[in-house]
Design a protein around this motif. Structure first.
Motif, PDB file in Angstrom:
ATOM      1  N   ASP A   1       0.815  -1.213   0.000  1.00  0.00           N
ATOM      2  CA  ASP A   1       0.000   0.000   0.000  1.00  0.00           C
ATOM      3  C   ASP A   1       0.853   1.269   0.000  1.00  0.00           C
ATOM      4  O   ASP A   1       0.405   2.306  -0.450  1.00  0.00           O
ATOM      5  N   ASP A   2       2.093   1.170   0.506  1.00  0.00           N
ATOM      6  CA  ASP A   2       2.830   2.400   0.782  1.00  0.00           C
ATOM      7  C   ASP A   2       4.329   2.321   0.482  1.00  0.00           C
ATOM      8  O   ASP A   2       5.108   3.004   1.106  1.00  0.00           O
ATOM      9  N   VAL A   3       4.759   1.513  -0.472  1.00  0.00           N
ATOM     10  CA  VAL A   3       6.187   1.418  -0.757  1.00  0.00           C
ATOM     11  C   VAL A   3       6.637   2.650  -1.551  1.00  0.00           C
ATOM     12  O   VAL A   3       5.909   3.164  -2.396  1.00  0.00           O
ATOM     13  N   ARG A   4       7.832   3.125  -1.201  1.00  0.00           N
ATOM     14  CA  ARG A   4       8.407   4.275  -1.897  1.00  0.00           C
ATOM     15  C   ARG A   4       9.849   3.964  -2.272  1.00  0.00           C
ATOM     16  O   ARG A   4      10.556   3.283  -1.536  1.00  0.00           O
ATOM     17  N   ALA A   5      10.259   4.503  -3.391  1.00  0.00           N
ATOM     18  CA  ALA A   5      11.649   4.350  -3.828  1.00  0.00           C
ATOM     19  C   ALA A   5      12.522   5.366  -3.097  1.00  0.00           C
ATOM     20  O   ALA A   5      12.077   6.465  -2.768  1.00  0.00           O
ATOM     21  N   LEU A   6      13.759   4.971  -2.849  1.00  0.00           N
ATOM     22  CA  LEU A   6      14.763   5.870  -2.294  1.00  0.00           C
ATOM     23  C   LEU A   6      15.574   6.455  -3.457  1.00  0.00           C
ATOM     24  O   LEU A   6      15.545   5.929  -4.573  1.00  0.00           O
ATOM     25  N   PRO A   7      16.319   7.537  -3.227  1.00  0.00           N
ATOM     26  CA  PRO A   7      17.066   8.186  -4.314  1.00  0.00           C
ATOM     27  C   PRO A   7      17.998   7.259  -5.102  1.00  0.00           C
ATOM     28  O   PRO A   7      18.230   7.489  -6.291  1.00  0.00           O
ATOM     29  N   LEU A   8      18.506   6.192  -4.485  1.00  0.00           N
ATOM     30  CA  LEU A   8      19.420   5.296  -5.187  1.00  0.00           C
ATOM     31  C   LEU A   8      18.754   4.586  -6.365  1.00  0.00           C
ATOM     32  O   LEU A   8      19.431   4.058  -7.242  1.00  0.00           O
ATOM     33  N   VAL A   9      17.434   4.608  -6.424  1.00  0.00           N
ATOM     34  CA  VAL A   9      16.743   4.003  -7.561  1.00  0.00           C
ATOM     35  C   VAL A   9      17.157   4.701  -8.862  1.00  0.00           C
ATOM     36  O   VAL A   9      17.098   4.107  -9.938  1.00  0.00           O
ATOM     37  N   ASP A  10      17.638   5.936  -8.757  1.00  0.00           N
ATOM     38  CA  ASP A  10      18.124   6.639  -9.944  1.00  0.00           C
ATOM     39  C   ASP A  10      19.345   5.932 -10.541  1.00  0.00           C
ATOM     40  O   ASP A  10      19.530   5.929 -11.760  1.00  0.00           O
ATOM     41  N   VAL A  11      20.192   5.332  -9.702  1.00  0.00           N
ATOM     42  CA  VAL A  11      21.340   4.563 -10.190  1.00  0.00           C
ATOM     43  C   VAL A  11      20.839   3.330 -10.940  1.00  0.00           C
ATOM     44  O   VAL A  11      21.355   2.989 -12.008  1.00  0.00           O
ATOM     45  N   VAL A  12      19.824   2.673 -10.390  1.00  0.00           N
ATOM     46  CA  VAL A  12      19.231   1.504 -11.054  1.00  0.00           C
ATOM     47  C   VAL A  12      18.738   1.900 -12.443  1.00  0.00           C
ATOM     48  O   VAL A  12      19.037   1.233 -13.443  1.00  0.00           O
ATOM     49  N   LYS A  13      18.008   2.986 -12.527  1.00  0.00           N
ATOM     50  CA  LYS A  13      17.453   3.418 -13.811  1.00  0.00           C
ATOM     51  C   LYS A  13      18.552   3.848 -14.781  1.00  0.00           C
ATOM     52  O   LYS A  13      18.478   3.552 -15.975  1.00  0.00           O
ATOM     53  N   ALA A  14      19.566   4.527 -14.279  1.00  0.00           N
ATOM     54  CA  ALA A  14      20.650   5.009 -15.136  1.00  0.00           C
ATOM     55  C   ALA A  14      21.472   3.864 -15.725  1.00  0.00           C
ATOM     56  O   ALA A  14      21.969   3.968 -16.848  1.00  0.00           O
ATOM     57  N   TRP A  15      21.622   2.757 -14.982  1.00  0.00           N
ATOM     58  CA  TRP A  15      22.461   1.653 -15.434  1.00  0.00           C
ATOM     59  C   TRP A  15      21.661   0.531 -16.097  1.00  0.00           C
ATOM     60  O   TRP A  15      22.240  -0.433 -16.601  1.00  0.00           O
ATOM     61  N   HIS A  16      20.342   0.654 -16.120  1.00  0.00           N
ATOM     62  CA  HIS A  16      19.507  -0.357 -16.784  1.00  0.00           C
ATOM     63  C   HIS A  16      19.892  -0.454 -18.255  1.00  0.00           C
ATOM     64  O   HIS A  16      19.967   0.545 -18.965  1.00  0.00           O
ATOM     65  N   GLY A  17      20.195  -1.661 -18.700  1.00  0.00           N
ATOM     66  CA  GLY A  17      20.577  -1.890 -20.080  1.00  0.00           C
ATOM     67  C   GLY A  17      22.058  -1.693 -20.355  1.00  0.00           C
ATOM     68  O   GLY A  17      22.545  -2.068 -21.415  1.00  0.00           O
TER      69      GLY A  17
ATOM     70  N   ILE B   1      10.020  -1.389 -11.395  1.00  0.00           N
ATOM     71  CA  ILE B   1      11.452  -1.544 -11.698  1.00  0.00           C
ATOM     72  C   ILE B   1      11.904  -3.012 -11.704  1.00  0.00           C
ATOM     73  O   ILE B   1      13.091  -3.276 -11.871  1.00  0.00           O
ATOM     74  N   LEU B   2      10.994  -3.928 -11.562  1.00  0.00           N
ATOM     75  CA  LEU B   2      11.360  -5.347 -11.541  1.00  0.00           C
ATOM     76  C   LEU B   2      12.135  -5.738 -12.801  1.00  0.00           C
ATOM     77  O   LEU B   2      13.131  -6.451 -12.721  1.00  0.00           O
ATOM     78  N   HIS B   3      11.716  -5.238 -13.945  1.00  0.00           N
ATOM     79  CA  HIS B   3      12.350  -5.600 -15.220  1.00  0.00           C
ATOM     80  C   HIS B   3      13.788  -5.076 -15.347  1.00  0.00           C
ATOM     81  O   HIS B   3      14.507  -5.472 -16.250  1.00  0.00           O
ATOM     82  N   HIS B   4      14.224  -4.223 -14.441  1.00  0.00           N
ATOM     83  CA  HIS B   4      15.595  -3.713 -14.465  1.00  0.00           C
ATOM     84  C   HIS B   4      16.605  -4.761 -13.979  1.00  0.00           C
ATOM     85  O   HIS B   4      17.794  -4.611 -14.203  1.00  0.00           O
ATOM     86  N   PHE B   5      16.113  -5.794 -13.292  1.00  0.00           N
ATOM     87  CA  PHE B   5      17.002  -6.763 -12.649  1.00  0.00           C
ATOM     88  C   PHE B   5      16.958  -8.115 -13.355  1.00  0.00           C
ATOM     89  O   PHE B   5      15.893  -8.669 -13.600  1.00  0.00           O
ATOM     90  N   SER B   6      18.154  -8.642 -13.637  1.00  0.00           N
ATOM     91  CA  SER B   6      18.269  -9.951 -14.274  1.00  0.00           C
ATOM     92  C   SER B   6      18.158 -11.082 -13.267  1.00  0.00           C
ATOM     93  O   SER B   6      17.899 -12.221 -13.641  1.00  0.00           O
TER      94      SER B   6
END
Length: 188
Positions: free
Chosen positions: A85-101, A125-130
């Motif tokens: 109901d209440d999960v939030r991303a922390l700023p480090l998720v930007d690293v995940v998005k930047a390095w995806h692919g 963001i599940l699809h970002h992880f192998s």
């Protein structure tokens, strides 16, 4: 910044997702059912550990007779409802998005795999992880390196070519024991 690494591995709770408030609330709800209590500041020392391990400590400290796996299951059920109901991303998720692919990435978490999948999916963001390695995927938990070594194996990357992002002392120890470089996200 991380070009020298062949893979990036992330802890989940407290590293890429702000789950700690929900975990504390779930423990409070479940412990209240049994008249037990536990100092929240002591819980920090167990970050990265499987839930049943903290349940063992709580039960012992409260001198209560109960299966720690049962208490852990009740807490996990409570936290799942709260988190979804209440999960939030922390700023480090930007690293995940930047390095995806750009590099393969994995999550190595002390949470159960199903919980990790549900939370990462909820945030899109599940699809970002192998690969995802949860507490139920290993026999030895952080600070043992098995979680991160399993991530590297699933990514087909040598441990020394991985960098780990962590927020807990047990996780930092596990990454170093795995022969991986590690970023303590509490210092970012």
């Amino acid at each position: 910044m991380y070009d020298q690494y062949d893979a990036l591995i992330f802890d989940m709770d407290g590293t890429i997702l702000d789950t700690e408030p929900a975990h504390r609330k779930a423990w409070s709800q479940v412990l209240a059912r049994y008249g037990m209590a536990f100092d929240e500041s002591k819980m920090i020392a167990y970050n990265g550990s499987p839930t049943w391990r903290l349940a063992e400590v709580i039960i012992a400290e409260n001198q209560f007779a109960m299966d720690p796996h049962q208490l852990a299951a009740e807490k996990n059920a409570a936290v799942k409802t709260l988190l979804l109901d209440d999960v939030r991303a922390l700023p480090l998720v930007d690293v995940v998005k930047a390095w995806h692919g750009r590099r393969p990435m994995a999550v190595g978490t002390g949470s159960e795999r199903a919980m990790a999948v549900a939370l990462l999916d909820k945030l899109g963001i599940l699809h970002h992880f192998s690969a995802i390695v949860g507490a139920d995927d290993v026999s030895e938990h952080k600070p043992h390196p098995e979680t991160f070594l399993r991530c590297a194996q699933l990514l087909s990357v040598a441990p020394e070519k991985c960098i780990v992002f962590e927020d807990a002392d047990f996780g930092l120890q596990a990454a170093r024991a795995a022969g991986m470089d590690v970023v303590d996200v509490r210092l970012l």
